[in-house]
Design a protein around this motif. Sequence first.
Motif, mmCIF file in Angstrom:
data_model
loop_
_atom_site.group_PDB
_atom_site.id
_atom_site.type_symbol
_atom_site.label_atom_id
_atom_site.label_comp_id
_atom_site.label_asym_id
_atom_site.label_seq_id
_atom_site.Cartn_x
_atom_site.Cartn_y
_atom_site.Cartn_z
ATOM 1 N N ASP A 285 -4.909 -5.085 -7.435
ATOM 2 C CA ASP A 285 -5.056 -4.226 -6.252
ATOM 3 C C ASP A 285 -4.515 -2.809 -6.423
ATOM 4 N N LYS B 268 -10.658 -2.770 0.214
ATOM 5 C CA LYS B 268 -9.853 -3.851 0.789
ATOM 6 C C LYS B 268 -9.070 -4.551 -0.315
ATOM 7 N N PRO B 269 -7.788 -4.756 -0.093
ATOM 8 C CA PRO B 269 -7.038 -5.521 -1.099
ATOM 9 C C PRO B 269 -7.665 -6.909 -1.272
ATOM 10 N N ARG B 270 -7.652 -7.362 -2.520
ATOM 11 C CA ARG B 270 -8.315 -8.638 -2.789
ATOM 12 C C ARG B 270 -7.396 -9.828 -2.573
ATOM 13 N N PHE C 51 -10.383 2.855 1.681
ATOM 14 C CA PHE C 51 -11.574 2.063 2.046
ATOM 15 C C PHE C 51 -11.760 0.820 1.164
ATOM 16 N N ALA D 82 -6.802 -0.180 -5.050
ATOM 17 C CA ALA D 82 -6.951 -0.331 -3.597
ATOM 18 C C ALA D 82 -5.762 0.263 -2.845
ATOM 19 N N ARG E 18 0.837 -1.208 0.000
ATOM 20 C CA ARG E 18 0.000 0.000 0.000
ATOM 21 C C ARG E 18 0.866 1.251 0.000
#
Lengths: 188, 184
Positions: B171, B181-183, B179, B174, B8
Amino acid sequence: MTRFPLLAACACLALAMPAFAQAPQKVVAEKSHIRFGFKQMNVPVEGRFRKFDATVTFDPKKPEATKATFEVDLASIDLGNAEGETEARRKPWLFVEAFPKATFTASTVKATGPGRFEATGPLAIKGVTQTITAPFTLVDAGGMRTVEGQFPLRRLQFKVGDGPWADTETVADEVVVRFRFVIPSTTK
Amino acid sequence: MNLPGSDRYTPTAIALHWVAGALILGNLAFGLYMVDLPLSPAKLKYYSWHKWAGVTIFLLSAARLVWRITHAAPALPATMPAWQRAAANASHHLLYALFFAAPLTGWLFSSAAGFQTVYFGVLPIPDLLAKDPALADTLKLAHRFVNYSLAALVTVHAAAAIKHHVVDGDDVLARMLPFLKPRT
Ligand code: HEM
Ligand code: HEM
């Protein structure tokens, strides 16, 4: 006998001298300027008039005998920005179509110190006449007389910037006019 | 600090992305709107606001660049083809360059046009150039060109981000949206 015409010529010249000194003078355009500054959104903005004319009869020893008229061609406004210049010529601002010229006549001039004077007289812009006082300095050098000074004016007193433009938060009411006139001097 | 393998962007990077992004989109739209208005006191006000927003964007972009240099971006998904990684990388570099080019050309244009920038009407920013109407015309076009390029690139950028989410199902979006959510 032959001396007579010569003497007469000398006398004539001597008589002519003071008259010549009093002769009205035109300003040297390239060396003279009329600039102005004001604040727009609190940011200083400068401009000038490209064309003006002045006829001056001035003797620093007799300032009270001064005769000086100034004429500014308002359409010659230079703001360095074509959109602003077009706007300035329009009716809410200078309305040059109806009032092409601004004029100032120095009706009284008095000395305020060495090389310092003060000119008072009517200033007419856009059909409104107000009496203003402009202090100026005078320097004689190299056969040229340089007159330099500045005075503040309130644009709204002359209805310059009418209607929505009367909002002084965007364009300030006070405009400072700075002038320099170079005139060939006849007295060395 | 983000580790190279981290998946992230940091919360700071995310906040800066969306705040700066909103300001830039806003100033692009506002710039386009204000130039076509007839000259009026309102227009003069809008020009000042546009310039203040532009200076703010410049400062924010400088802070963002410092953050970016000291905090590595998460690695792109391994599923992305090489050309897409290169394109993502290049477009992000170009975006950063334009974040500075946009306010700088605006500032230089204003200087050459003889209208100093006074930040929030209080802090005068020095004019780098003397008043020069011919140069101002050129700089106006430069400011316009930079901003049109920025608008075009941002459009492609946002479309690509959505494509990652919807088409590729990875992702990438994301990582920039707290908000989502990473898959994986
Ligand atoms: C990232 C920041 C900025 C963005 C996104 C931006 C965007 C724009 C856009 C889209 C236009 C309209 C261009 C056109 O269609 O002609 C514009 C015009 C303008 N910008 Fe900016 N700008 C930014 C920063 C600045 C800054 C910092 C200044 C000055 C200090 C500035 C001064 C101007 C001016 C004066 C115009 C009007 C140009 C004209 O009269 O045609 N801009 N800007
Ligand atoms: C709706 C609009 C937008 C979406 C969906 C979006 C999405 C994203 C995503 C998902 C990333 C991460 C890419 C990666 O992981 O490599 C990203 C990065 C980035 N975005 Fe956006 N974005 C949007 C608008 C903008 C705008 C308006 C700007 C600038 C004006 C912008 C500038 C950037 C930059 C410079 C990066 C690279 C960040 C870095 O690596 O430091 N984005 N964006």
